[in-house]
Design a protein around this motif. Structure first.
Motif, short mmCIF file in Angstrom:
data_model
loop_
_atom_site.label_atom_id
_atom_site.label_comp_id
_atom_site.label_asym_id
_atom_site.label_seq_id
_atom_site.Cartn_x
_atom_site.Cartn_y
_atom_site.Cartn_z
N GLN A 3 16.51 -14.46 -15.04
CA GLN A 3 17.94 -14.41 -14.75
C GLN A 3 18.56 -13.10 -15.24
O GLN A 3 19.38 -12.50 -14.54
N ALA A 4 18.16 -12.65 -16.42
CA ALA A 4 18.71 -11.40 -16.98
C ALA A 4 18.34 -10.21 -16.10
O ALA A 4 19.17 -9.34 -15.82
N THR A 5 17.09 -10.17 -15.64
CA THR A 5 16.67 -9.05 -14.80
C THR A 5 17.31 -9.14 -13.42
O THR A 5 17.71 -8.12 -12.85
N ALA A 6 17.46 -10.34 -12.88
CA ALA A 6 18.16 -10.49 -11.60
C ALA A 6 19.58 -9.96 -11.71
O ALA A 6 20.08 -9.31 -10.79
N GLN A 7 20.22 -10.18 -12.85
CA GLN A 7 21.58 -9.68 -13.04
C GLN A 7 21.62 -8.16 -13.10
O GLN A 7 22.55 -7.54 -12.58
N VAL A 8 20.61 -7.54 -13.70
CA VAL A 8 20.53 -6.08 -13.71
C VAL A 8 20.52 -5.55 -12.27
O VAL A 8 21.20 -4.58 -11.94
N LEU A 9 19.75 -6.20 -11.41
CA LEU A 9 19.69 -5.80 -10.01
C LEU A 9 21.02 -6.04 -9.30
O LEU A 9 21.54 -5.16 -8.60
N LYS A 10 21.61 -7.20 -9.51
CA LYS A 10 22.89 -7.54 -8.86
C LYS A 10 24.00 -6.59 -9.28
O LYS A 10 24.94 -6.37 -8.51
N ASN A 11 23.90 -6.05 -10.48
CA ASN A 11 24.95 -5.17 -10.99
C ASN A 11 25.07 -3.86 -10.20
O ASN A 11 26.03 -3.13 -10.38
N MET A 12 24.10 -3.56 -9.32
CA MET A 12 24.22 -2.36 -8.48
C MET A 12 25.25 -2.54 -7.37
O MET A 12 25.76 -1.55 -6.84
N GLU A 13 25.57 -3.77 -7.05
CA GLU A 13 26.48 -4.05 -5.93
C GLU A 13 27.82 -3.36 -6.12
O GLU A 13 28.45 -3.46 -7.19
N GLY A 14 28.24 -2.64 -5.09
CA GLY A 14 29.53 -1.96 -5.10
C GLY A 14 29.57 -0.65 -5.87
O GLY A 14 30.61 0.00 -5.93
N LYS A 15 28.43 -0.23 -6.42
CA LYS A 15 28.40 0.98 -7.25
C LYS A 15 27.67 2.15 -6.60
O LYS A 15 27.72 3.26 -7.12
N ILE A 16 26.99 1.91 -5.49
CA ILE A 16 26.23 2.95 -4.79
C ILE A 16 26.70 2.93 -3.34
O ILE A 16 26.43 1.97 -2.60
N SER A 17 27.39 3.97 -2.91
CA SER A 17 28.08 3.95 -1.61
C SER A 17 27.14 3.73 -0.43
O SER A 17 27.53 3.09 0.55
N VAL A 18 25.92 4.22 -0.48
CA VAL A 18 25.00 4.08 0.66
C VAL A 18 24.37 2.69 0.73
O VAL A 18 23.76 2.33 1.74
N LEU A 19 24.52 1.90 -0.32
CA LEU A 19 23.97 0.55 -0.37
C LEU A 19 24.91 -0.39 0.39
O LEU A 19 25.97 -0.76 -0.10
N LYS A 20 24.52 -0.77 1.61
CA LYS A 20 25.39 -1.56 2.48
C LYS A 20 25.29 -3.06 2.24
O LYS A 20 26.20 -3.81 2.56
N HIS A 21 24.15 -3.52 1.71
CA HIS A 21 23.95 -4.94 1.47
C HIS A 21 22.93 -5.09 0.34
O HIS A 21 21.96 -4.33 0.28
N ILE A 22 23.16 -6.06 -0.53
CA ILE A 22 22.19 -6.38 -1.57
C ILE A 22 22.14 -7.89 -1.74
O ILE A 22 23.17 -8.57 -1.73
N GLU A 23 20.92 -8.39 -1.83
CA GLU A 23 20.70 -9.80 -2.10
C GLU A 23 19.55 -9.91 -3.09
O GLU A 23 18.52 -9.26 -2.93
N VAL A 24 19.76 -10.70 -4.13
CA VAL A 24 18.75 -10.90 -5.16
C VAL A 24 18.41 -12.38 -5.18
O VAL A 24 19.29 -13.22 -5.38
N GLY A 25 17.12 -12.68 -4.95
CA GLY A 25 16.68 -14.07 -4.94
C GLY A 25 15.69 -14.33 -6.04
O GLY A 25 14.83 -13.49 -6.33
#
Length: 96
Positions: free
Chosen positions: A19-41
């Motif tokens: 869960q902690a590592t998944a949150q590290v990945l999710k934290n990229m959302e909205g912070k990198i302009s070229v990243l159009k979609h992110i999903e962490v499962g």
């Protein structure tokens, strides 16, 4: 559109560590302009062959994927992942 999917298997496979590592990945959302979609499962079956986390990201082009790969926020995430991974990750990149 380019889809980039990565699978991660962690050294510590406890629910809290995953869960902690998944949150590290999710934290990229909205912070990198070229990243159009992110999903962490997070894997729910927890079989021996299972990976713990799946990351799906989407970009407008392969050039944007390269920009993401070198973005300072993503570089920090990669450093974290190197510390927690059990071996290497696997990925697939394709036109979608």
């Amino acid at each position: 559109m380019v889809t980039h999917i990565v699978f991660f298997k962690l050294k510590d496979r406890s629910p809290e560590a995953i869960q902690a590592t998944a949150q590290v990945l999710k934290n990229m959302e909205g912070k990198i302009s070229v990243l159009k979609h992110i999903e962490v499962g997070i894997d729910e079956l927890r079989q021996e062959r299972s990976y713990d986390i799946a990351l799906t990201t989407r970009f407008d082009s392969f050039e944007d994927l390269q920009t993401y790969d070198n973005h300072p926020i993503h570089v920090e995430v990669k450093a974290h992942m190197k510390q927690v991974l059990d071996g290497t990750s696997i990925c697939v990149d394709y036109q979608s």
